[in-house]
Design a protein around this motif. Structure first.
Motif, short mmCIF file in Angstrom:
data_model
loop_
_atom_site.label_atom_id
_atom_site.label_comp_id
_atom_site.label_asym_id
_atom_site.label_seq_id
_atom_site.Cartn_x
_atom_site.Cartn_y
_atom_site.Cartn_z
N UNK A 1 -15.54 43.40 -1.99
CA UNK A 1 -16.54 44.36 -1.54
C UNK A 1 -17.22 43.88 -0.25
N UNK A 2 -17.46 44.81 0.68
CA UNK A 2 -18.14 44.48 1.94
C UNK A 2 -19.27 45.50 2.18
N UNK A 3 -20.10 45.21 3.17
CA UNK A 3 -21.26 46.06 3.48
C UNK A 3 -20.83 47.49 3.82
N UNK A 4 -21.69 48.47 3.54
CA UNK A 4 -21.37 49.85 3.88
C UNK A 4 -21.01 49.99 5.37
N UNK A 5 -19.98 50.77 5.64
CA UNK A 5 -19.55 50.98 7.03
C UNK A 5 -18.48 49.99 7.46
N UNK A 6 -18.34 48.88 6.74
CA UNK A 6 -17.30 47.91 7.06
C UNK A 6 -16.15 48.03 6.06
N UNK A 7 -15.05 47.36 6.37
CA UNK A 7 -13.89 47.39 5.49
C UNK A 7 -12.92 48.49 5.86
N UNK A 8 -12.09 48.87 4.91
CA UNK A 8 -11.03 49.85 5.19
C UNK A 8 -11.63 51.24 5.35
N UNK A 9 -11.36 51.87 6.50
CA UNK A 9 -11.93 53.17 6.81
C UNK A 9 -10.96 54.30 6.45
N UNK A 10 -9.67 54.01 6.58
CA UNK A 10 -8.66 55.04 6.29
C UNK A 10 -7.31 54.36 6.17
N UNK A 11 -6.37 55.07 5.55
CA UNK A 11 -5.02 54.50 5.45
C UNK A 11 -3.99 55.60 5.43
N UNK A 12 -2.74 55.20 5.67
CA UNK A 12 -1.60 56.09 5.50
C UNK A 12 -0.44 55.24 4.97
N UNK A 13 0.21 55.72 3.93
CA UNK A 13 1.43 55.08 3.44
C UNK A 13 2.52 56.14 3.40
N UNK A 14 3.77 55.72 3.62
CA UNK A 14 4.84 56.70 3.54
C UNK A 14 6.17 56.03 3.28
N UNK A 15 7.14 56.87 2.88
CA UNK A 15 8.50 56.37 2.64
C UNK A 15 9.50 57.48 2.92
N UNK A 16 10.69 57.09 3.32
CA UNK A 16 11.80 58.02 3.52
C UNK A 16 13.08 57.34 3.04
N UNK A 17 13.38 57.56 1.77
CA UNK A 17 14.54 56.91 1.16
C UNK A 17 15.86 57.30 1.80
N UNK A 18 15.89 58.42 2.49
CA UNK A 18 17.16 58.82 3.13
C UNK A 18 17.55 57.84 4.24
N UNK A 19 16.57 57.06 4.72
CA UNK A 19 16.86 56.09 5.79
C UNK A 19 17.18 54.70 5.25
N UNK B 1 10.08 52.45 4.83
CA UNK B 1 8.68 52.51 4.42
C UNK B 1 7.79 52.36 5.64
N UNK B 2 6.55 52.82 5.51
CA UNK B 2 5.58 52.54 6.57
C UNK B 2 4.16 52.58 6.01
N UNK B 3 3.25 52.02 6.75
CA UNK B 3 1.86 52.02 6.32
C UNK B 3 0.95 51.60 7.45
N UNK B 4 -0.26 52.14 7.44
CA UNK B 4 -1.24 51.78 8.48
C UNK B 4 -2.64 51.83 7.88
N UNK B 5 -3.52 51.02 8.42
CA UNK B 5 -4.94 51.13 8.06
C UNK B 5 -5.80 51.01 9.32
N UNK B 6 -6.96 51.68 9.26
CA UNK B 6 -8.02 51.41 10.23
C UNK B 6 -9.11 50.68 9.46
N UNK B 7 -9.64 49.63 10.06
CA UNK B 7 -10.59 48.76 9.36
C UNK B 7 -11.72 48.35 10.29
N UNK B 8 -12.94 48.32 9.76
CA UNK B 8 -14.04 47.75 10.54
C UNK B 8 -14.29 46.35 9.99
N UNK B 9 -14.12 45.36 10.86
CA UNK B 9 -14.15 43.96 10.44
C UNK B 9 -15.55 43.52 9.99
N UNK B 10 -15.61 42.58 9.08
CA UNK B 10 -16.87 41.97 8.66
C UNK B 10 -17.13 42.16 7.18
N UNK B 11 -17.95 41.28 6.64
CA UNK B 11 -18.24 41.33 5.21
C UNK B 11 -19.41 42.24 4.88
#
Ligand code: UT7
Length: 310
Positions: A168-186, A300-310
């Motif tokens: 757990x981190x302070x409000x406003x910090x930490x992971x802001x958003x994410x995306x995960x995906x997969x395409x087994x045909x590849x 597979x793929x994945x991304x996150x936006x994060x605000x650094x700090x505890x």
């Protein structure tokens, strides 16, 4: 409270394999490898060192940085395609070695995007209050699944491990958003039979598109724009793929991690190794907005936006 990264650590084996060394082993050249991939050298683990050993060294550092004891960990997630053996998992081996007696443990198989899958999975347990501290590791001994007679793949990969402690981190910090995906045909474009088999051009095209798109998607989901990004940590697969992502975000060179030059592609370990190195070099500060983005076999793929700090 959000879920964030509160400790980082990495381990790279001592033995350096340079492009000049590879010239002596196969029909390739330093010039080709540098210009087509950006790689100058990579690390190779000795025979007696396996993925769990490197995972352990990286995890110890991340725990020390976070300032928590192994007994405080609720869950261990290890992203790897090169476990010591099919089972027990590297995560269970790590649990024993760390003395993390209160932790559940499992490996994640999402190839080079595995660390992104691990971080996002961990963040859900922390967000919903089920767990407090989670160790997420990306660790690979790719040298054991490389066909050292295949120049198409042998020059690209290296060994290493990176780890983060999430909590757990302070409000406003930490992971802001994410995306995960997969395409087994590849899946046919990048897989392991006995060794790594890869259709480089197909993976390249997919990666260039995906890295840019996923980065922009997580920024939009977080209500941020390109200008808000302080640092980009892309999966270190090919400098040309990474450059394409950096240009989509319109970032100057110094705002992107390029550890690929010294480590090559370490699959699931590349993002946490880069994160830990850049943090130790003082490039990442509290409240910086960081985008991490990866892609890999699966596809597979994945991304996150994060605000650094505890
Ligand atoms: O973590 C995800 C894992 N994978 C990736 O991200 C890989 C994505 N793909 C790539 O990074 C690139 O496609 C590669 C670096 C693998 C290849 O670069 P490229 O610019 O796509 O080269 P190419 O496959 O089009 O090959 C160009 C030439 C070929 O010769 P011909 O057929 O034109 O005569 C290859 O045989 O380069 C040759 N080549 C090499 N030459 C010297 C391939 N590998 C080597 C080598 N040394 N190591």
């Amino acid at each position: 409270m959000g879920a964030g990264i509160i400790g980082v650590g990495y381990y790279a084996p001592e033995k350096v394999l340079t492009n000049a060394d590879l010239e002596k082993m196969m029909d390739t050249s330093d010039e080709w490898i540098r210009t087509r991939t950006g790689i100058e050298e990579r690390r190779i683990a000795p025979d007696e060192m396996d993925t769990s050993d490197m995972a352990y060294f990286a995890a110890e550092k991340a725990l020390a940085h976070a300032g928590i004891s192994a007994k405080d960990i609720d869950l261990i997630l290890v992203a790897t395609v090169t476990p010591d053996r099919p089972f027990p998992s590297v995560a269970c081996m790590l649990q024993e070695r760390l003395g993390a007696v209160n932790a559940a443990a499992l490996d994640i198989s999402a190839a080079c995007a595995g660390f992104m899958y691990g971080v996002v999975t961990a963040s859900q347990f922390i967000d919903n209050g089920a767990y407090k501290y989670i160790l997420v590791v990306g660790a690979e001994k790719l040298s054991k699944i490389i066909d050292w007679t295949d120049r198409n793949t042998a020059v690209l990969f290296g060994d290493g491990a990176g780890a983060v402690v999430m909590g757990p981190v302070s409000p406003g910090r930490g992971i802001l958003s994410f995306e995960l995906g997969a395409d087994g045909t590849g899946g046919k474009h990048l897989y392991q039979d006995e060794y790594i088999i890869m259709n480089g051009r197909e993976v390249f095209k997919f990666a260039v598109r995906q890295m840019g798109e996923s980065s922009l998607n997580v920024l939009e989901k977080a209500g941020l724009s390109k200008n808000d990004v302080d640092f980009l940590i892309p999966h270190q697969a090919n400098i040309r793929i990474m450059e394409a992502a950096r240009q989509r975000l319109e970032l100057p060179e110094e705002k992107m991690s390029t550890t690929i030059r010294r480590y090559g592609n370490t699959s699931a370990a590349s993002i946490p190794i880069s994160l830990a190195e850049e943090f130790e070099a003082g490039k990442i500060k509290d409240d910086d907005v960081i985008v991490m983005v990866g892609f890999g076999g699966g596809l597979t793929w994945g991304a996150i936006a994060l605000r650094w700090g505890r």
